[in-house]
Design a protein around this motif. Structure first.
Motif, PDB file in Angstrom:
ATOM      1  N   SER A  36      -6.081 -48.003  -7.683  1.00  0.00           N
ATOM      2  CA  SER A  36      -7.385 -48.232  -8.295  1.00  0.00           C
ATOM      3  C   SER A  36      -8.225 -49.111  -7.369  1.00  0.00           C
ATOM      4  N   ASP A  37      -9.486 -49.298  -7.722  1.00  0.00           N
ATOM      5  CA  ASP A  37     -10.386 -50.150  -6.941  1.00  0.00           C
ATOM      6  C   ASP A  37     -11.298 -50.884  -7.916  1.00  0.00           C
ATOM      7  N   HIS A  38     -10.909 -52.109  -8.277  1.00  0.00           N
ATOM      8  CA  HIS A  38     -11.632 -52.890  -9.283  1.00  0.00           C
ATOM      9  C   HIS A  38     -12.041 -54.243  -8.728  1.00  0.00           C
ATOM     10  N   LEU A  39     -13.181 -54.735  -9.203  1.00  0.00           N
ATOM     11  CA  LEU A  39     -13.532 -56.128  -8.975  1.00  0.00           C
ATOM     12  C   LEU A  39     -12.980 -57.004 -10.095  1.00  0.00           C
ATOM     13  N   ALA A  40     -12.854 -56.438 -11.289  1.00  0.00           N
ATOM     14  CA  ALA A  40     -12.351 -57.165 -12.458  1.00  0.00           C
ATOM     15  C   ALA A  40     -11.309 -56.318 -13.164  1.00  0.00           C
ATOM     16  N   PRO A  41     -10.353 -56.953 -13.846  1.00  0.00           N
ATOM     17  CA  PRO A  41      -9.393 -56.181 -14.653  1.00  0.00           C
ATOM     18  C   PRO A  41     -10.053 -55.699 -15.938  1.00  0.00           C
ATOM     19  N   TRP A  42      -9.350 -54.784 -16.624  1.00  0.00           N
ATOM     20  CA  TRP A  42      -9.855 -54.292 -17.908  1.00  0.00           C
ATOM     21  C   TRP A  42      -9.719 -55.330 -19.012  1.00  0.00           C
ATOM     22  N   SER A  43      -8.728 -56.224 -18.876  1.00  0.00           N
ATOM     23  CA  SER A  43      -8.493 -57.217 -19.920  1.00  0.00           C
ATOM     24  C   SER A  43      -8.038 -58.526 -19.298  1.00  0.00           C
ATOM     25  N   ILE A  44      -8.184 -59.606 -20.041  1.00  0.00           N
ATOM     26  CA  ILE A  44      -7.747 -60.921 -19.575  1.00  0.00           C
ATOM     27  C   ILE A  44      -6.241 -60.920 -19.334  1.00  0.00           C
ATOM     28  N   GLN A  75     -23.581 -48.855  -5.479  1.00  0.00           N
ATOM     29  CA  GLN A  75     -24.113 -50.104  -6.028  1.00  0.00           C
ATOM     30  C   GLN A  75     -23.371 -51.289  -5.420  1.00  0.00           C
ATOM     31  N   ARG A  76     -22.160 -51.560  -5.865  1.00  0.00           N
ATOM     32  CA  ARG A  76     -21.391 -52.662  -5.266  1.00  0.00           C
ATOM     33  C   ARG A  76     -21.059 -52.361  -3.818  1.00  0.00           C
ATOM     34  N   TYR A  77     -20.789 -51.102  -3.502  1.00  0.00           N
ATOM     35  CA  TYR A  77     -20.472 -50.685  -2.139  1.00  0.00           C
ATOM     36  C   TYR A  77     -21.612 -49.839  -1.574  1.00  0.00           C
ATOM     37  N   HIS A  78     -22.184 -50.261  -0.464  1.00  0.00           N
ATOM     38  CA  HIS A  78     -23.163 -49.414   0.212  1.00  0.00           C
ATOM     39  C   HIS A  78     -22.410 -48.285   0.914  1.00  0.00           C
ATOM     40  N   PRO A  79     -22.912 -47.045   0.856  1.00  0.00           N
ATOM     41  CA  PRO A  79     -22.179 -45.930   1.458  1.00  0.00           C
ATOM     42  C   PRO A  79     -21.950 -46.050   2.958  1.00  0.00           C
ATOM     43  N   VAL A  80     -22.809 -46.762   3.670  1.00  0.00           N
ATOM     44  CA  VAL A  80     -22.570 -46.955   5.107  1.00  0.00           C
ATOM     45  C   VAL A  80     -21.321 -47.801   5.317  1.00  0.00           C
ATOM     46  N   MET A  81     -21.163 -48.848   4.519  1.00  0.00           N
ATOM     47  CA  MET A  81     -19.969 -49.684   4.625  1.00  0.00           C
ATOM     48  C   MET A  81     -18.717 -48.879   4.293  1.00  0.00           C
ATOM     49  N   ALA A 106     -19.692 -50.308 -15.146  1.00  0.00           N
ATOM     50  CA  ALA A 106     -20.434 -51.570 -15.113  1.00  0.00           C
ATOM     51  C   ALA A 106     -19.495 -52.759 -14.920  1.00  0.00           C
ATOM     52  N   LEU A 107     -18.262 -52.650 -15.399  1.00  0.00           N
ATOM     53  CA  LEU A 107     -17.259 -53.707 -15.239  1.00  0.00           C
ATOM     54  C   LEU A 107     -17.196 -54.215 -13.800  1.00  0.00           C
ATOM     55  N   ASN A 108     -17.325 -53.292 -12.845  1.00  0.00           N
ATOM     56  CA  ASN A 108     -17.215 -53.650 -11.429  1.00  0.00           C
ATOM     57  C   ASN A 108     -18.562 -53.728 -10.724  1.00  0.00           C
ATOM     58  N   GLU A 109     -19.569 -53.039 -11.246  1.00  0.00           N
ATOM     59  CA  GLU A 109     -20.824 -52.881 -10.513  1.00  0.00           C
ATOM     60  C   GLU A 109     -21.929 -53.834 -10.951  1.00  0.00           C
ATOM     61  N   HIS A 110     -21.851 -54.409 -12.143  1.00  0.00           N
ATOM     62  CA  HIS A 110     -22.955 -55.214 -12.671  1.00  0.00           C
ATOM     63  C   HIS A 110     -23.225 -56.454 -11.835  1.00  0.00           C
ATOM     64  N   VAL A 111     -22.249 -56.878 -11.016  1.00  0.00           N
ATOM     65  CA  VAL A 111     -22.349 -58.142 -10.288  1.00  0.00           C
ATOM     66  C   VAL A 111     -23.471 -58.155  -9.255  1.00  0.00           C
ATOM     67  N   THR A 112     -23.976 -56.980  -8.869  1.00  0.00           N
ATOM     68  CA  THR A 112     -25.085 -56.958  -7.910  1.00  0.00           C
ATOM     69  C   THR A 112     -26.388 -57.440  -8.537  1.00  0.00           C
ATOM     70  N   TRP A 116     -28.043 -51.129 -14.452  1.00  0.00           N
ATOM     71  CA  TRP A 116     -26.972 -50.139 -14.539  1.00  0.00           C
ATOM     72  C   TRP A 116     -27.581 -48.814 -14.970  1.00  0.00           C
ATOM     73  N   PRO A 117     -27.585 -47.812 -14.079  1.00  0.00           N
ATOM     74  CA  PRO A 117     -28.306 -46.575 -14.394  1.00  0.00           C
ATOM     75  C   PRO A 117     -27.569 -45.714 -15.419  1.00  0.00           C
ATOM     76  N   PRO A 118     -28.276 -44.782 -16.050  1.00  0.00           N
ATOM     77  CA  PRO A 118     -27.607 -43.809 -16.922  1.00  0.00           C
ATOM     78  C   PRO A 118     -26.700 -42.888 -16.107  1.00  0.00           C
ATOM     79  N   LYS A 119     -25.794 -42.195 -16.799  1.00  0.00           N
ATOM     80  CA  LYS A 119     -24.769 -41.390 -16.133  1.00  0.00           C
ATOM     81  C   LYS A 119     -25.368 -40.350 -15.189  1.00  0.00           C
ATOM     82  N   ALA A 120     -26.418 -39.647 -15.608  1.00  0.00           N
ATOM     83  CA  ALA A 120     -27.005 -38.612 -14.749  1.00  0.00           C
ATOM     84  C   ALA A 120     -27.507 -39.203 -13.442  1.00  0.00           C
TER      85      ALA A 120
END
Length: 321
Positions: A36-44, A75-81, A106-112, A116-120
């Motif tokens: 997996s690739d997470h910035l945060a876990p799903w639970s404490i 979002q959290r990762y720029h595609p060039v990186m 959003a769990l991982n991406e909101h930190v920027t 947070w965009p809609p799914k489409a």
């Protein structure tokens, strides 16, 4: 022969212990691994979240089998990186790396701090990001102005062949959409009829490459222990999209899950204490149309599961698949 892989969960296990686990998984007879690739876990209670891009390079250096990872550029990762990171990994470990590209949570991406965009919109952003990554892997000088922005970027250290970029999909709709650009498909175990739709729509839309299934399971010597492990470590599995896409903190997931009874947790995780039964249940899911299966024991200690996988589970699966 179906490929039998091991899933390494960064949300649950410290990076150093997870590295030992993937080495042990290769010794146990697994054909490969994914993480997996997470910035945060799903639970404490899960309490971990190592950086997957650092970890996977170390894991590939300490093993000889292929290892892939989930990734959500845009979002959290720029595609060039991401293009530079993937190119470096593949150049060092040719033919052993792949990535499953998703639109993220959003769990991982909101930190920027970005909205947070809609799914489409997230799907459109993912497609743009994948196109940018492909162009950079091909050695292009890339400019792009859309949902992601790129200014005259170039990746200098590139592999002789780029790594395959699979798509992650839970729904048949996403699988059908992904067929136009993905090198394969990765999905997660759910009701058999839903899995059949996912595979069918991907293939009907011209989807190529392997279809891989991730299976969350909980094994222990007794049924009660297996249920308890699943309840403590993977109650988040009771939630599904779109809820899981939009919550921002582990505390939000715990609050949304609430109290969990045994019947509910059995719907989210394959709970078993009998290896023959576990192997049969996994084989039934794989027979729907999957070329690969990645097993995720949801306990935060992997040693006993890996010992049993080597002695009993993998041989049993190979007899049935």
């Amino acid at each position: 022969m179906v490929f039998i892989g091991f899933h390494a969960s960064h949300e649950q296990i410290a990076p150093s212990a997870l590295l030992d686990a993937v080495v042990a998984a290769e010794r146990a007879g697994f054909d490969g691994a994914m993480c997996s690739d997470h910035l945060a876990p799903w639970s404490i209670r899960q309490s971990e979240s190592g950086f997957a891009l650092s970890w996977i390079a170390a894991a590939l250096a300490r093993t000889a089998f292929p290892i892939g990872m989930v990734n959500a550029p845009g979002q959290r990762y720029h595609p060039v990186m991401i293009a530079q990171a993937f190119a470096t990994i593949e150049e060092m470990f040719p033919g052993r790396f792949w990535a499953a590209m998703g639109s993220g949570e959003a769990l991982n991406e909101h930190v920027t701090g970005d909205a947070w965009p809609p799914k489409a919109t997230r799907n459109d952003r993912l497609r743009e990001s994948v196109d940018v990554i492909h162009r950079l892997m091909d050695g292009e000088l890339v400019d792009h102005d859309g949902l992601v922005r790129v200014h005259q970027a170039r990746v200098w250290s590139r592999p002789s062949q780029p790594p395959p970029l699979f798509a992650t999909a839970v729904s048949a709709e996403t699988a059908r959409w992904a067929a136009s650009w993905a090198d394969g498909l990765v999905t997660v175990a759910q009701k058999p009829e839903a899995l059949r739709e996912v595979v069918s729509e991907y293939r009907a839309a011209g989807g190529v490459g392997p279809c891989a299934l991730q299976v969350h399971l909980s094994w222990a010597p007794s049924d009660a222990q297996a249920v308890q492990i699943a309840r403590e470590q993977w109650a988040n599995g009771l939630l599904s999209p779109p809820v899981t896409w939009d919550l921002e903190q582990p505390e939000d997931f715990e609050r949304e899950v609430g109290e969990v009874d045994d019947a509910e947790i059995r719907n989210a995780v394959l709970v078993e204490h009998d290896i023959a039964s576990l192997a049969a249940r996994i084989a039934d899911l794989v027979d729907i149309g999957f070329d690969r299966v990645y097993l995720h024991h949801v306990g935060n200690v992997q040693s006993e599961f890996l010992r049993l996988a080597a002695s009993d589970l993998i041989p049993a699966l190979k007899e049935q698949l």
